[in-house]
Design an enzyme around this catalytic site. Structure first.
Site, PDB file in Angstrom:
ATOM      1  N   TRP A 178       4.554 -11.015  -1.973  1.00 16.80           N
ATOM      2  CA  TRP A 178       5.444  -9.877  -1.856  1.00 16.80           C
ATOM      3  C   TRP A 178       6.859 -10.400  -1.627  1.00 16.80           C
ATOM      4  O   TRP A 178       7.063 -11.319  -0.844  1.00 16.80           O
ATOM      5  CB  TRP A 178       5.061  -8.951  -0.688  1.00 16.80           C
ATOM      6  CG  TRP A 178       6.115  -7.904  -0.498  1.00 16.80           C
ATOM      7  CD1 TRP A 178       6.358  -6.833  -1.301  1.00 16.80           C
ATOM      8  CD2 TRP A 178       7.133  -7.896   0.515  1.00 16.80           C
ATOM      9  NE1 TRP A 178       7.469  -6.147  -0.848  1.00 16.80           N
ATOM     10  CE2 TRP A 178       7.964  -6.783   0.254  1.00 16.80           C
ATOM     11  CE3 TRP A 178       7.445  -8.716   1.595  1.00 16.80           C
ATOM     12  CZ2 TRP A 178       9.060  -6.459   1.049  1.00 16.80           C
ATOM     13  CZ3 TRP A 178       8.549  -8.415   2.392  1.00 16.80           C
ATOM     14  CH2 TRP A 178       9.337  -7.285   2.118  1.00 16.80           C
ATOM     15  N   GLU A 219       2.332  -7.920  -5.069  1.00 15.29           N
ATOM     16  CA  GLU A 219       2.414  -6.631  -4.361  1.00 15.29           C
ATOM     17  C   GLU A 219       3.733  -5.937  -4.673  1.00 15.29           C
ATOM     18  O   GLU A 219       4.803  -6.459  -4.370  1.00 15.29           O
ATOM     19  CB  GLU A 219       2.290  -6.880  -2.847  1.00 15.29           C
ATOM     20  CG  GLU A 219       2.433  -5.623  -2.005  1.00 15.29           C
ATOM     21  CD  GLU A 219       2.385  -5.906  -0.498  1.00 15.29           C
ATOM     22  OE1 GLU A 219       2.383  -7.095  -0.105  1.00 15.29           O
ATOM     23  OE2 GLU A 219       2.352  -4.935   0.274  1.00 15.29           O
ATOM     24  N   LYS A 221       6.454  -2.514  -4.688  1.00 11.26           N
ATOM     25  CA  LYS A 221       6.981  -1.630  -3.652  1.00 11.26           C
ATOM     26  C   LYS A 221       8.010  -0.709  -4.286  1.00 11.26           C
ATOM     27  O   LYS A 221       8.634  -1.066  -5.285  1.00 11.26           O
ATOM     28  CB  LYS A 221       7.628  -2.499  -2.572  1.00 11.26           C
ATOM     29  CG  LYS A 221       8.159  -1.763  -1.390  1.00 11.26           C
ATOM     30  CD  LYS A 221       8.346  -2.718  -0.219  1.00 11.26           C
ATOM     31  CE  LYS A 221       8.976  -2.005   0.947  1.00 11.26           C
ATOM     32  NZ  LYS A 221       8.982  -2.813   2.155  1.00 11.26           N
ATOM     33  N   ASP A 252      -0.386  -1.522  -1.777  1.00 11.44           N
ATOM     34  CA  ASP A 252      -0.122  -1.197  -0.372  1.00 11.44           C
ATOM     35  C   ASP A 252       0.124   0.309  -0.332  1.00 11.44           C
ATOM     36  O   ASP A 252       1.012   0.810  -1.033  1.00 11.44           O
ATOM     37  CB  ASP A 252       1.105  -1.997   0.100  1.00 11.44           C
ATOM     38  CG  ASP A 252       1.480  -1.726   1.547  1.00 11.44           C
ATOM     39  OD1 ASP A 252       1.522  -0.555   1.944  1.00 11.44           O
ATOM     40  OD2 ASP A 252       1.768  -2.692   2.280  1.00 11.44           O
ATOM     41  N   HIS A 255       3.597   1.924  -0.233  1.00  9.28           N
ATOM     42  CA  HIS A 255       4.585   1.487  -1.220  1.00  9.28           C
ATOM     43  C   HIS A 255       4.768   2.392  -2.437  1.00  9.28           C
ATOM     44  O   HIS A 255       5.168   1.929  -3.498  1.00  9.28           O
ATOM     45  CB  HIS A 255       4.246   0.072  -1.707  1.00  9.28           C
ATOM     46  CG  HIS A 255       4.494  -0.976  -0.663  1.00  9.28           C
ATOM     47  ND1 HIS A 255       4.455  -2.313  -0.919  1.00  9.28           N
ATOM     48  CD2 HIS A 255       4.821  -0.846   0.653  1.00  9.28           C
ATOM     49  CE1 HIS A 255       4.718  -2.982   0.189  1.00  9.28           C
ATOM     50  NE2 HIS A 255       4.936  -2.112   1.159  1.00  9.28           N
ATOM     51  N   HIS A 279      -3.494  -3.360   0.758  1.00  9.10           N
ATOM     52  CA  HIS A 279      -2.899  -3.399   2.088  1.00  9.10           C
ATOM     53  C   HIS A 279      -3.023  -1.988   2.611  1.00  9.10           C
ATOM     54  O   HIS A 279      -2.391  -1.076   2.073  1.00  9.10           O
ATOM     55  CB  HIS A 279      -1.417  -3.787   2.024  1.00  9.10           C
ATOM     56  CG  HIS A 279      -1.185  -5.254   2.188  1.00  9.10           C
ATOM     57  ND1 HIS A 279       0.070  -5.809   2.163  1.00  9.10           N
ATOM     58  CD2 HIS A 279      -2.053  -6.275   2.415  1.00  9.10           C
ATOM     59  CE1 HIS A 279      -0.047  -7.114   2.349  1.00  9.10           C
ATOM     60  NE2 HIS A 279      -1.315  -7.423   2.501  1.00  9.10           N
ATOM     61  N   ASP A 287       7.783   3.907   4.508  1.00  8.98           N
ATOM     62  CA  ASP A 287       6.826   2.812   4.657  1.00  8.98           C
ATOM     63  C   ASP A 287       6.957   2.219   6.061  1.00  8.98           C
ATOM     64  O   ASP A 287       7.329   1.076   6.238  1.00  8.98           O
ATOM     65  CB  ASP A 287       7.135   1.762   3.577  1.00  8.98           C
ATOM     66  CG  ASP A 287       6.176   0.587   3.631  1.00  8.98           C
ATOM     67  OD1 ASP A 287       5.035   0.785   4.070  1.00  8.98           O
ATOM     68  OD2 ASP A 287       6.581  -0.521   3.243  1.00  8.98           O
ATOM     69  N   ASP A 289       4.788   1.542   8.392  1.00  6.52           N
ATOM     70  CA  ASP A 289       3.749   0.642   8.892  1.00  6.52           C
ATOM     71  C   ASP A 289       3.240   1.014  10.276  1.00  6.52           C
ATOM     72  O   ASP A 289       3.126   0.156  11.158  1.00  6.52           O
ATOM     73  CB  ASP A 289       4.227  -0.820   8.825  1.00  6.52           C
ATOM     74  CG  ASP A 289       4.315  -1.314   7.383  1.00  6.52           C
ATOM     75  OD1 ASP A 289       3.278  -1.318   6.708  1.00  6.52           O
ATOM     76  OD2 ASP A 289       5.412  -1.668   6.921  1.00  6.52           O
ATOM     77  N   ASP A 319      -2.226  -3.953   6.926  1.00  7.71           N
ATOM     78  CA  ASP A 319      -0.817  -4.346   6.960  1.00  7.71           C
ATOM     79  C   ASP A 319       0.004  -3.283   7.677  1.00  7.71           C
ATOM     80  O   ASP A 319       0.478  -2.338   7.053  1.00  7.71           O
ATOM     81  CB  ASP A 319      -0.295  -4.557   5.529  1.00  7.71           C
ATOM     82  CG  ASP A 319       1.179  -4.936   5.523  1.00  7.71           C
ATOM     83  OD1 ASP A 319       1.696  -5.334   6.582  1.00  7.71           O
ATOM     84  OD2 ASP A 319       1.821  -4.833   4.461  1.00  7.71           O
TER      85      ASP A 319
END
Ligand code: RNT
Ligand code: ZN
Length: 409
Positions: A178, A219, A221, A252, A255, A279, A287, A289, A319
Protein backbone atom coordinates in the site's frame (compact mmCIF):
# COMPACT_ATOMS: atom_id res chain seq x y z
CA UNK A 1 -30.25 -21.04 26.33
CA UNK A 2 -27.92 -24.01 26.32
CA UNK A 3 -25.98 -25.23 23.30
CA UNK A 4 -28.00 -28.46 22.97
CA UNK A 5 -31.22 -26.53 22.49
CA UNK A 6 -29.56 -24.14 20.05
CA UNK A 7 -28.21 -27.05 18.05
CA UNK A 8 -31.72 -28.48 17.74
CA UNK A 9 -33.20 -25.13 16.76
CA UNK A 10 -30.66 -24.73 13.98
CA UNK A 11 -31.19 -28.31 12.86
CA UNK A 12 -34.82 -27.46 12.10
CA UNK A 13 -33.51 -25.19 9.37
CA UNK A 14 -31.04 -27.74 8.16
CA UNK A 15 -28.06 -26.00 9.76
CA UNK A 16 -25.38 -28.21 11.29
CA UNK A 17 -23.83 -26.31 14.22
CA UNK A 18 -21.16 -28.96 14.72
CA UNK A 19 -19.91 -28.57 11.15
CA UNK A 20 -19.88 -24.80 11.64
CA UNK A 21 -17.78 -25.03 14.82
CA UNK A 22 -15.40 -27.45 13.17
CA UNK A 23 -14.81 -25.13 10.21
CA UNK A 24 -14.45 -21.97 12.28
CA UNK A 25 -11.60 -23.16 14.45
CA UNK A 26 -9.36 -23.59 11.41
CA UNK A 27 -9.85 -20.11 9.97
CA UNK A 28 -6.77 -17.88 10.15
CA UNK A 29 -7.24 -14.17 10.73
CA UNK A 30 -4.12 -12.07 10.36
CA UNK A 31 -3.86 -9.72 13.32
CA UNK A 32 -2.21 -6.41 12.45
CA UNK A 33 0.70 -5.68 14.78
CA UNK A 34 0.28 -1.93 14.29
CA UNK A 35 -2.79 -1.60 16.54
CA UNK A 36 -0.39 -2.24 19.44
CA UNK A 37 1.58 0.99 19.09
CA UNK A 38 -0.40 3.39 16.89
CA UNK A 39 1.52 2.44 13.71
CA UNK A 40 4.79 3.75 15.16
CA UNK A 41 7.10 0.78 14.59
CA UNK A 42 10.65 0.47 15.86
CA UNK A 43 12.65 1.95 12.97
CA UNK A 44 11.13 5.27 12.05
CA UNK A 45 11.43 8.34 14.17
CA UNK A 46 9.04 10.34 11.96
CA UNK A 47 5.41 10.86 12.92
CA UNK A 48 2.73 8.84 11.17
CA UNK A 49 2.10 10.26 7.71
CA UNK A 50 0.57 9.27 4.39
CA UNK A 51 -3.01 10.33 5.03
CA UNK A 52 -3.63 7.81 7.80
CA UNK A 53 -4.09 8.88 11.40
CA UNK A 54 -4.44 7.52 14.87
CA UNK A 55 -6.34 9.59 17.36
CA UNK A 56 -6.31 9.29 21.13
CA UNK A 57 -3.62 8.98 23.74
CA UNK A 58 -4.59 5.99 25.86
CA UNK A 59 -1.80 5.03 28.23
CA UNK A 60 0.42 1.99 28.02
CA UNK A 61 1.25 1.64 24.34
CA UNK A 62 4.01 -0.81 23.40
CA UNK A 63 7.38 0.91 22.92
CA UNK A 64 9.55 -1.94 21.74
CA UNK A 65 9.60 -5.55 20.56
CA UNK A 66 9.39 -7.01 24.05
CA UNK A 67 6.35 -4.94 24.99
CA UNK A 68 4.58 -5.46 21.68
CA UNK A 69 5.01 -9.24 21.74
CA UNK A 70 3.97 -9.41 25.39
CA UNK A 71 0.78 -7.51 24.49
CA UNK A 72 0.20 -9.74 21.47
CA UNK A 73 0.56 -12.84 23.64
CA UNK A 74 -2.15 -11.56 25.94
CA UNK A 75 -4.40 -10.77 22.96
CA UNK A 76 -3.81 -14.21 21.46
CA UNK A 77 -4.67 -15.88 24.75
CA UNK A 78 -8.16 -14.43 24.28
CA UNK A 79 -8.61 -14.94 20.53
CA UNK A 80 -9.82 -18.10 18.76
CA UNK A 81 -8.67 -19.69 15.51
CA UNK A 82 -5.33 -20.06 13.72
CA UNK A 83 -2.85 -17.37 14.62
CA UNK A 84 -1.15 -14.99 12.21
CA UNK A 85 0.39 -11.56 12.69
CA UNK A 86 0.73 -8.99 9.92
CA UNK A 87 4.00 -7.12 10.30
CA UNK A 88 5.11 -3.87 8.72
CA UNK A 89 8.72 -3.41 7.66
CA UNK A 90 9.17 -0.71 10.34
CA UNK A 91 8.74 -3.42 12.99
CA UNK A 92 12.21 -4.78 12.22
CA UNK A 93 14.18 -5.46 15.36
CA UNK A 94 17.71 -4.07 14.85
CA UNK A 95 20.58 -3.22 17.17
CA UNK A 96 21.85 -0.52 14.84
CA UNK A 97 19.65 1.72 12.68
CA UNK A 98 19.04 0.08 9.28
CA UNK A 99 17.83 1.83 6.13
CA UNK A 100 14.51 0.61 4.76
CA UNK A 101 16.14 -0.51 1.52
CA UNK A 102 18.69 -2.60 3.39
CA UNK A 103 16.38 -4.71 5.48
CA UNK A 104 16.82 -8.47 5.38
CA UNK A 105 15.11 -11.39 7.05
CA UNK A 106 17.69 -11.34 9.83
CA UNK A 107 16.07 -8.15 11.10
CA UNK A 108 12.93 -10.20 11.67
CA UNK A 109 14.66 -13.14 13.27
CA UNK A 110 13.32 -12.26 16.72
CA UNK A 111 9.78 -12.21 15.34
CA UNK A 112 10.29 -15.57 13.67
CA UNK A 113 11.58 -17.17 16.84
CA UNK A 114 8.70 -15.67 18.78
CA UNK A 115 6.30 -17.01 16.14
CA UNK A 116 7.75 -20.50 16.35
CA UNK A 117 7.42 -20.48 20.10
CA UNK A 118 3.86 -19.17 20.08
CA UNK A 119 2.60 -20.98 17.01
CA UNK A 120 2.09 -17.76 15.07
CA UNK A 121 2.64 -17.30 11.33
CA UNK A 122 3.29 -14.00 9.60
CA UNK A 123 2.20 -11.74 6.80
CA UNK A 124 4.17 -8.71 5.72
CA UNK A 125 3.86 -5.12 4.49
CA UNK A 126 6.52 -2.82 3.10
CA UNK A 127 6.29 0.58 4.83
CA UNK A 128 6.08 3.46 2.38
CA UNK A 129 5.09 6.22 4.78
CA UNK A 130 6.35 8.12 7.85
CA UNK A 131 9.73 8.51 6.17
CA UNK A 132 11.83 11.40 4.75
CA UNK A 133 12.08 9.67 1.36
CA UNK A 134 8.35 10.27 0.85
CA UNK A 135 8.76 13.37 -1.33
CA UNK A 136 5.78 15.67 -1.84
CA UNK A 137 3.60 12.80 -0.67
CA UNK A 138 4.91 10.45 -3.36
CA UNK A 139 6.87 7.19 -3.29
CA UNK A 140 6.71 4.67 -6.15
CA UNK A 141 5.02 7.22 -8.41
CA UNK A 142 7.37 10.12 -7.70
CA UNK A 143 8.83 12.04 -10.66
CA UNK A 144 12.16 11.93 -8.80
CA UNK A 145 14.16 8.92 -10.04
CA UNK A 146 16.04 8.58 -6.78
CA UNK A 147 12.88 8.52 -4.72
CA UNK A 148 11.31 5.85 -6.90
CA UNK A 149 14.49 3.80 -6.95
CA UNK A 150 14.74 3.91 -3.15
CA UNK A 151 11.20 2.63 -2.69
CA UNK A 152 11.63 -0.01 -5.40
CA UNK A 153 14.65 -1.29 -3.46
CA UNK A 154 12.63 -1.25 -0.24
CA UNK A 155 9.73 -3.26 -1.66
CA UNK A 156 12.08 -5.72 -3.34
CA UNK A 157 13.81 -6.22 -0.01
CA UNK A 158 10.43 -6.79 1.62
CA UNK A 159 9.35 -9.37 -0.94
CA UNK A 160 12.56 -11.23 -0.32
CA UNK A 161 11.99 -11.10 3.43
CA UNK A 162 8.36 -12.21 3.07
CA UNK A 163 9.29 -15.14 0.83
CA UNK A 164 11.92 -16.21 3.33
CA UNK A 165 9.34 -15.98 6.13
CA UNK A 166 6.88 -18.01 4.04
CA UNK A 167 9.47 -20.69 3.42
CA UNK A 168 10.36 -20.97 7.07
CA UNK A 169 6.81 -21.03 8.37
CA UNK A 170 5.63 -23.46 5.71
CA UNK A 171 2.74 -21.22 4.77
CA UNK A 172 2.73 -18.46 2.15
CA UNK A 173 3.42 -15.01 3.55
CA UNK A 174 1.20 -12.30 2.07
CA UNK A 175 3.23 -9.24 1.14
CA UNK A 176 0.80 -6.37 0.69
CA UNK A 177 1.82 -3.13 -0.98
CA UNK A 178 0.00 0.00 0.00
CA UNK A 179 1.37 3.43 -0.89
CA UNK A 180 0.03 6.84 0.18
CA UNK A 181 0.75 8.57 -3.16
CA UNK A 182 -1.70 11.21 -4.21
CA UNK A 183 -2.55 14.89 -4.24
CA UNK A 184 -4.47 17.18 -1.97
CA UNK A 185 -5.70 19.27 -4.85
CA UNK A 186 -6.68 18.83 -8.45
CA UNK A 187 -3.71 17.48 -10.41
CA UNK A 188 -2.68 18.60 -13.87
CA UNK A 189 -1.67 15.10 -14.90
CA UNK A 190 -3.42 12.00 -13.67
CA UNK A 191 -1.78 9.56 -16.04
CA UNK A 192 1.97 10.07 -15.61
CA UNK A 193 2.07 9.21 -11.88
CA UNK A 194 0.19 6.03 -12.66
CA UNK A 195 2.55 5.11 -15.46
CA UNK A 196 5.46 5.67 -13.10
CA UNK A 197 3.80 3.49 -10.46
CA UNK A 198 3.25 0.81 -13.08
CA UNK A 199 6.89 0.96 -14.06
CA UNK A 200 8.03 0.77 -10.42
CA UNK A 201 5.81 -2.26 -9.82
CA UNK A 202 7.18 -3.95 -12.94
CA UNK A 203 10.67 -3.50 -11.54
CA UNK A 204 9.58 -4.80 -8.15
CA UNK A 205 8.01 -7.93 -9.61
CA UNK A 206 10.97 -8.92 -11.76
CA UNK A 207 12.14 -11.02 -8.80
CA UNK A 208 10.34 -14.36 -8.86
CA UNK A 209 9.45 -16.37 -5.77
CA UNK A 210 7.39 -19.54 -5.44
CA UNK A 211 3.75 -19.00 -4.49
CA UNK A 212 4.10 -21.52 -1.68
CA UNK A 213 6.31 -18.94 0.01
CA UNK A 214 5.09 -15.57 -1.13
CA UNK A 215 1.76 -14.12 -2.21
CA UNK A 216 1.88 -10.56 -3.50
CA UNK A 217 -0.99 -8.12 -3.13
CA UNK A 218 -1.67 -4.49 -3.99
CA UNK A 219 -4.08 -2.35 -1.95
CA UNK A 220 -6.00 0.50 -3.53
CA UNK A 221 -7.63 3.46 -1.86
CA UNK A 222 -9.99 6.26 -2.80
CA UNK A 223 -8.53 9.09 -0.71
CA UNK A 224 -6.66 9.95 2.47
CA UNK A 225 -6.40 12.92 4.81
CA UNK A 226 -4.47 15.59 2.91
CA UNK A 227 -4.72 13.43 -0.22
CA UNK A 228 -8.31 14.19 -1.09
CA UNK A 229 -8.32 14.92 -4.81
CA UNK A 230 -6.36 12.13 -6.41
CA UNK A 231 -4.94 8.77 -5.41
CA UNK A 232 -2.41 7.19 -7.76
CA UNK A 233 -3.13 3.61 -6.63
CA UNK A 234 -6.83 3.66 -7.33
CA UNK A 235 -9.08 0.62 -7.47
CA UNK A 236 -9.11 0.41 -11.27
CA UNK A 237 -5.37 0.85 -11.44
CA UNK A 238 -4.54 -2.01 -9.12
CA UNK A 239 -7.29 -4.33 -10.26
CA UNK A 240 -5.97 -4.15 -13.80
CA UNK A 241 -2.39 -4.44 -12.65
CA UNK A 242 -3.14 -7.47 -10.47
CA UNK A 243 -5.13 -9.23 -13.18
CA UNK A 244 -2.44 -8.71 -15.80
CA UNK A 245 0.41 -9.71 -13.52
CA UNK A 246 -1.15 -12.62 -11.68
CA UNK A 247 -0.97 -11.12 -8.21
CA UNK A 248 -3.68 -10.49 -5.63
CA UNK A 249 -5.81 -7.45 -4.97
CA UNK A 250 -6.32 -6.54 -1.35
CA UNK A 251 -9.68 -4.97 -0.58
CA UNK A 252 -9.75 -2.71 2.47
CA UNK A 253 -13.36 -1.98 3.36
CA UNK A 254 -12.44 1.56 4.42
CA UNK A 255 -11.12 2.38 0.96
CA UNK A 256 -14.23 2.93 -1.14
CA UNK A 257 -16.97 5.47 -1.50
CA UNK A 258 -19.35 5.23 1.44
CA UNK A 259 -22.17 3.50 -0.45
CA UNK A 260 -19.88 0.90 -2.00
CA UNK A 261 -19.53 -2.31 -0.05
CA UNK A 262 -16.71 -4.82 -0.05
CA UNK A 263 -19.17 -7.66 0.56
CA UNK A 264 -20.41 -7.19 -2.99
CA UNK A 265 -16.89 -6.96 -4.39
CA UNK A 266 -15.74 -10.29 -2.94
CA UNK A 267 -17.82 -12.51 -5.26
CA UNK A 268 -16.81 -10.41 -8.27
CA UNK A 269 -13.18 -10.97 -7.38
CA UNK A 270 -13.76 -14.68 -6.80
CA UNK A 271 -15.07 -14.94 -10.35
CA UNK A 272 -11.67 -13.91 -11.70
CA UNK A 273 -9.02 -14.54 -9.05
CA UNK A 274 -7.97 -17.66 -7.24
CA UNK A 275 -7.47 -15.63 -4.07
CA UNK A 276 -8.44 -12.24 -2.71
CA UNK A 277 -7.03 -10.52 0.38
CA UNK A 278 -8.96 -8.36 2.83
CA UNK A 279 -8.23 -5.61 5.29
CA UNK A 280 -11.18 -5.54 7.59
CA UNK A 281 -11.67 -2.21 9.29
CA UNK A 282 -14.50 0.13 10.27
CA UNK A 283 -14.66 3.55 8.74
CA UNK A 284 -16.82 6.09 10.51
CA UNK A 285 -17.63 8.84 8.00
CA UNK A 286 -14.17 8.36 6.45
CA UNK A 287 -11.45 5.71 6.45
CA UNK A 288 -11.06 6.32 10.17
CA UNK A 289 -9.94 2.79 11.06
CA UNK A 290 -12.18 2.37 14.09
CA UNK A 291 -12.18 -0.99 15.90
CA UNK A 292 -14.18 -3.63 13.99
CA UNK A 293 -17.63 -4.17 15.49
CA UNK A 294 -20.19 -6.85 14.75
CA UNK A 295 -22.14 -4.80 12.25
CA UNK A 296 -24.29 -5.70 9.27
CA UNK A 297 -21.59 -5.15 6.65
CA UNK A 298 -19.13 -7.31 8.58
CA UNK A 299 -21.74 -10.08 8.57
CA UNK A 300 -22.29 -9.60 4.84
CA UNK A 301 -18.54 -9.83 4.20
CA UNK A 302 -18.43 -13.06 6.20
CA UNK A 303 -21.46 -14.43 4.35
CA UNK A 304 -19.82 -13.86 0.97
CA UNK A 305 -16.75 -15.75 2.13
CA UNK A 306 -18.65 -18.64 3.66
CA UNK A 307 -21.47 -19.24 1.21
CA UNK A 308 -19.09 -19.18 -1.73
CA UNK A 309 -17.02 -21.80 0.01
CA UNK A 310 -14.06 -19.44 -0.07
CA UNK A 311 -12.63 -19.68 3.45
CA UNK A 312 -9.34 -20.80 1.89
CA UNK A 313 -9.46 -18.28 -0.95
CA UNK A 314 -10.10 -15.10 1.01
CA UNK A 315 -7.14 -14.08 3.14
CA UNK A 316 -8.63 -12.22 6.07
CA UNK A 317 -6.56 -9.57 7.81
CA UNK A 318 -7.51 -6.80 10.20
CA UNK A 319 -6.48 -3.19 9.77
CA UNK A 320 -7.54 -0.56 12.28
CA UNK A 321 -5.77 1.61 14.80
CA UNK A 322 -7.53 3.20 17.72
CA UNK A 323 -5.33 4.98 20.26
CA UNK A 324 -8.24 6.12 22.44
CA UNK A 325 -8.98 2.77 24.10
CA UNK A 326 -7.01 -0.10 25.57
CA UNK A 327 -5.07 -1.34 22.54
CA UNK A 328 -5.08 -4.99 23.52
CA UNK A 329 -8.81 -4.83 24.15
CA UNK A 330 -9.15 -3.30 20.69
CA UNK A 331 -7.33 -6.26 19.15
CA UNK A 332 -9.46 -8.79 20.96
CA UNK A 333 -12.78 -7.07 20.30
CA UNK A 334 -12.10 -6.68 16.57
CA UNK A 335 -10.68 -10.14 16.10
CA UNK A 336 -13.47 -11.86 18.06
CA UNK A 337 -15.99 -9.92 16.00
CA UNK A 338 -14.47 -11.24 12.79
CA UNK A 339 -14.88 -14.78 14.09
CA UNK A 340 -18.40 -14.02 15.33
CA UNK A 341 -19.34 -12.78 11.86
CA UNK A 342 -17.89 -15.92 10.29
CA UNK A 343 -19.77 -18.13 12.73
CA UNK A 344 -22.95 -16.20 12.01
CA UNK A 345 -22.39 -16.83 8.30
CA UNK A 346 -21.67 -20.51 8.89
CA UNK A 347 -25.00 -20.77 10.71
CA UNK A 348 -27.13 -19.58 7.80
CA UNK A 349 -29.07 -22.15 5.76
CA UNK A 350 -27.06 -21.02 2.77
CA UNK A 351 -28.03 -23.70 0.26
CA UNK A 352 -31.68 -23.37 1.11
CA UNK A 353 -31.60 -19.59 0.74
CA UNK A 354 -29.90 -19.87 -2.65
CA UNK A 355 -32.66 -22.22 -3.75
CA UNK A 356 -35.35 -19.66 -2.89
CA UNK A 357 -33.48 -17.11 -4.96
CA UNK A 358 -33.18 -19.45 -7.95
CA UNK A 359 -36.83 -20.32 -7.72
CA UNK A 360 -37.74 -16.64 -7.66
CA UNK A 361 -39.33 -17.05 -4.25
CA UNK A 362 -38.19 -13.77 -2.79
CA UNK A 363 -40.94 -13.64 -0.14
CA UNK A 364 -39.72 -16.88 1.38
CA UNK A 365 -36.12 -15.70 1.07
CA UNK A 366 -36.91 -12.50 2.92
CA UNK A 367 -38.87 -14.40 5.58
CA UNK A 368 -36.12 -16.92 6.29
CA UNK A 369 -33.37 -14.32 6.24
CA UNK A 370 -35.26 -12.42 8.92
CA UNK A 371 -35.99 -15.57 10.95
CA UNK A 372 -32.27 -16.27 11.09
CA UNK A 373 -31.61 -12.98 12.84
CA UNK A 374 -33.22 -14.11 16.10
CA UNK A 375 -31.83 -17.63 16.16
CA UNK A 376 -29.76 -18.54 19.28
CA UNK A 377 -26.45 -17.58 17.73
CA UNK A 378 -25.02 -16.50 21.11
CA UNK A 379 -25.31 -20.01 22.54
CA UNK A 380 -23.29 -21.46 19.66
CA UNK A 381 -20.66 -18.74 20.07
CA UNK A 382 -20.37 -19.54 23.79
CA UNK A 383 -19.92 -23.20 22.93
CA UNK A 384 -17.18 -22.27 20.46
CA UNK A 385 -15.31 -20.31 23.14
CA UNK A 386 -15.67 -23.20 25.57
CA UNK A 387 -14.19 -25.63 23.06
CA UNK A 388 -11.33 -23.23 22.35
CA UNK A 389 -10.70 -22.93 26.10
CA UNK A 390 -11.36 -19.22 25.97
CA UNK A 391 -13.15 -17.14 28.58
CA UNK A 392 -16.48 -15.60 27.68
CA UNK A 393 -16.12 -12.63 30.02
CA UNK A 394 -12.56 -11.59 29.26
CA UNK A 395 -12.30 -7.88 29.96
CA UNK A 396 -11.24 -8.29 33.64
CA UNK A 397 -8.08 -9.98 32.34
CA UNK A 398 -7.25 -6.88 30.32
CA UNK A 399 -8.01 -4.66 33.31
CA UNK A 400 -5.63 -6.64 35.47
CA UNK A 401 -2.87 -6.35 32.83
CA UNK A 402 -3.59 -2.66 32.58
CA UNK A 403 -3.07 -2.23 36.32
CA UNK A 404 -0.04 -4.48 36.59
CA UNK A 405 1.80 -3.86 33.31
CA UNK A 406 0.48 -1.02 31.15
CA UNK A 407 0.22 1.56 33.92
CA UNK A 408 3.96 1.19 34.61
CA UNK A 409 5.00 2.08 31.05
C1 RNT B 1 -4.01 2.72 4.70
C2 RNT B 1 -4.08 1.26 4.42
C3 RNT B 1 -2.94 0.45 4.91
C4 RNT B 1 -2.50 0.83 6.31
C5 RNT B 1 -1.52 -0.13 6.94
C6 RNT B 1 -0.88 0.45 8.16
O1 RNT B 1 -5.16 3.39 4.40
O2 RNT B 1 -5.29 0.74 4.87
O3 RNT B 1 -3.25 -0.89 4.81
O4 RNT B 1 -3.59 0.95 7.17
O5 RNT B 1 -0.61 -0.54 6.01
ZN1 ZN C 1 -5.52 -1.37 4.74
Amino acid sequence: MDYKQAKQDYQKWGVDTEAALEKLQKVPVSLHCWQGDDVQGFLNKSALSGGIQTTGNYFGKARNFEELTKDLELAFSLIPGEKRVALHAIYAVCDEPVALDELTVKHFEKWLLWGEKNNVKFDFNPTLFSHPMVKDGLTLSSPDDEVRAFWVRHVRACRKIASEIGRRQNSPCLNNIWIPDGFKDVPADRLSPRLRLKDSLDKIFTDRYPKEYLLDAVESKVFGIGVESYTVGSSEFYMNYAAKNDILCLLDNGHYHPTEVVSDKIPSMLAFYDKVALHVTRGVRWDSDHVVLLEDELKEIAKEIVRNDALDRVLIGLDYFDASVNRIGAWVIGDRNMYKALLYALLQPNERLKKWQDEGNFSRLMYENEMMKTMPFGAVWEEFLKRQNLPSDWFPIIEKYEREVLSLR
